[in-house]
Motif scaffolding. Structure first.
Motif, PDB file in Angstrom:
ATOM      1  N   PHE A  78       0.813  -0.948   0.032  1.00  0.00           N
ATOM      2  CA  PHE A  78       0.211   0.090   0.015  1.00  0.00           C
ATOM      3  C   PHE A  78       0.906   1.235  -0.071  1.00  0.00           C
ATOM      4  O   PHE A  78       0.513   2.261  -0.632  1.00  0.00           O
ATOM      5  N   THR A  79       2.182   1.288   0.779  1.00  0.00           N
ATOM      6  CA  THR A  79       2.940   2.418   0.731  1.00  0.00           C
ATOM      7  C   THR A  79       3.839   2.334  -0.288  1.00  0.00           C
ATOM      8  O   THR A  79       4.467   3.314  -0.520  1.00  0.00           O
ATOM      9  N   CYS A  80       4.020   1.377  -0.763  1.00  0.00           N
ATOM     10  CA  CYS A  80       5.201   1.273  -1.916  1.00  0.00           C
ATOM     11  C   CYS A  80       4.955   1.295  -3.263  1.00  0.00           C
ATOM     12  O   CYS A  80       5.550   1.784  -4.268  1.00  0.00           O
ATOM     13  N   VAL A  81       3.983   0.810  -3.771  1.00  0.00           N
ATOM     14  CA  VAL A  81       3.467   0.848  -5.054  1.00  0.00           C
ATOM     15  C   VAL A  81       3.176   2.395  -5.680  1.00  0.00           C
ATOM     16  O   VAL A  81       3.600   2.567  -6.821  1.00  0.00           O
ATOM     17  N   PRO A  82       2.681   3.290  -4.892  1.00  0.00           N
ATOM     18  CA  PRO A  82       2.398   4.723  -5.441  1.00  0.00           C
ATOM     19  C   PRO A  82       3.750   5.149  -5.974  1.00  0.00           C
ATOM     20  O   PRO A  82       3.668   5.805  -6.845  1.00  0.00           O
TER      21      PRO A  82
END
Length: 507
Positions: free
Chosen positions: A314-318
């Protein structure tokens, strides 16, 4: 749309990865000439011969099968070959566990196999085969046009070392899986598979068990290699512990070497705009375009920072989506080779190099596959693996954080980069070594940068900085695949690195 993957680094924006071809490559089952046995665990191999060491062996057609009590549930099958360089002893086969099958190809040293170091080479992607490294860069042979022949490479890294080329994770190159649910989607899990492979390989090849061992590779291997080294060191710490698996080997990890790697994205992404307009070969864009790219780094850094703190999908893909689109996509639209800005991208291959077509042609020849013992269609890169790692948030994670502990354990670290590469450029790689928080940081930053004049060619071949166990080297007139562009210089520095014997690197 031309899709650019990290051949050895997939540098592709996630938005591009999502339109890459789907479908698992090479998901073939065993056939009768590959493995007539059913792997049943360490005590279930019929016709096997054991020893007090815990190693079990058996014959299976052209293969010798290996299992060991220290790594229960894992098996390795290998056969001797006469391909590529017929003057050295070589073998290839598979490492098998839970429906996952990892292909490897091993070459002994041309010099003194029993006393020379052992190297593991990994290409990146994620999703690209290490046989690219074998045939395009540093292996005992190359391939001719159309894959018709394999000319000897006199500058192969097995000139003074034994070397393993491993296709990992599964569905990369000749590796495959029986169940997609078993395929890993992150570097940490992939590293554990590699550690178990090394355990079984060394148990089966005991003459290399105590050899100085070096983990090397390029591109996305800037993720893989720190994780593998960390897994090795953790395993070494367990050897002999009361609750450890009996018979585990302590792997003699001497060094890691990462070429044009993606290791610290938060630092490295800051240098795309600077490299584009300030590289040694002339600006790629007008200054205004570089300024536009630079203006987007603040948002990029913030997103990567969130990934570094929480390390979830959730925090790394963007960050992967935004940063690759903002910082890398503009270059992809130029038509230049993202791995070597001196050249146009060769339109015959999505990864810009005609030789990759030749490698695929050779490795898909029926006679070659029969000798290798494979029946899997070979593709240099599998974009589904790339997508899988991207969606798991692996791309932006800070594997750089593992480097200080690796150094603390006395393992030497070499970071090298060709100066013509855009995707994992030397500016970003140099910068993160300077920012690395380790006990020798001040000494490293104060150390002089020294010219490297090649003893082989007499040319100024690069510039380097070294202090204690850490060395950074820029290689001149080389792109992403340094051994491909500078074969004489690459064998010179790798031999100096693995044979020098001193903690301080001297060229």
């Amino acid at each position: 749309m031309r899709v650019t993957s990290l051949m050895t680094t997939s540098a592709l924006a996630l938005t591009l990865a999502l339109v890459a071809p789907s479908g698992v490559l090479g998901a073939a089952l065993f056939n009768s000439h590959q493995n007539p046995l059913v792997l049943q665990g360490v005590n279930g191999v019929s016709g096997s011969s054991g020893s007090s060491s815990g190693l079990l062996t058996s014959a299976a057609g052209p293969y010798t099968m290996f299992q060991h009590s220290a790594v229960p549930g894992y098996a390795m099958r290998a056969k001797e070959l006469k391909l590529c360089d017929k003057n050295v002893k070589q073998s290839a086969g598979y490492f098998d566990v839970n429906g996952k099958h990892f292909f490897f190809w091993f070459f002994e040293s041309r010099h003194k196999p029993s006393s020379d170091p052992l190297i593991l080479w990994l290409n990146g992607g994620p999703g690209c085969s290490s046989l690219t490294g074998l045939f395009m860069e540093l292996g005992p042979c190359s391939v001719s046009e159309g894959g018709k022949d394999t000319p000897i490479n006199k500058n192969s890294w097995n000139s003074n070392a034994n070397i393993i080329f491993l296709d990992q994770p599964t569905t990369v190159g000749f590796s495959y899986s029986d169940n997609a649910n078993e395929d890993v989607s992150n570097t940490a899990d992939a590293a554990q598979d590699v550690y178990n492979f090394l355990q079984l390989f060394l148990q089966a090849n005991t003459k290399f068990a105590s050899s100085p061992f070096h983990v090397t590779g390029e591109s996305y291997a800037g993720h893989y290699i720190p994780a593998i080294a960390s897994a090795i060191l953790a395993g070494n710490a367990d050897v002999g512990a009361p609750d450890s698996d009996e018979g585990l080997l302590e792997i003699n990890l001497a060094s890691i070497a990462i070429g044009n790697g993606l290791t610290d994205p938060e630092v490295q992404y800051a240098y795309y705009s600077e490299y584009a307009c300030g590289n040694p070969y002339g600006p790629v864009f007008e200054q205004s375009e570089c300024d536009t790219i630079a203006s987007k780094y603040g948002t990029c850094k913030s997103l990567i920072g969130g990934c570094y703190r929480f390390q979830t999908a959730f925090t790394c893909v963007p960050g992967a989506i935004y940063c690759n689109s903002a910082m890398i996509s503009p270059f992809q639209n130029t038509g230049l080779n993202i791995y070597d800005i001196r050249k146009e991208c060769d339109s015959s291959n999505p990864l810009c190099y005609t030789i990759l077509n030749d490698i695929e042609a050779y490795l898909n020849r029926a006679d070659v596959q029969k000798e290798l013992g494979v029946d899997v269609e070979y593709k240099g890169c599998n974009m589904q693996v790339n997508q899988r790692f991207m969606l798991a948030g692996d791309w932006m994670r800070p594997y750089v954080n593992l480097i200080p502990e690796i150094i603390n354990d006395g393992v030497k670290v070499l970071i090298y980069a060709g100066d013509a590469d855009f995707i994992c450029n030397y500016m970003g790689n140099r910068a993160w070594t300077l920012e690395l928080d380790w006990f020798g940081k001040d000494g490293f930053n104060e150390a002089p940068e020294l010219d490297w004049v090649s003893k082989t060619t007499g040319r100024k071949a690069g510039i380097f900085r070294t202090y204690g166990e850490l060395t950074y080297l820029t290689v001149y007139e080389a792109g992403h695949m340094v051994p491909y562009d500078q074969p004489e210089h690459s064998i010179e520095f790798i031999n100096q690195w693995i044979l020098g014997g001193n903690a301080t690197f001297v060229l």
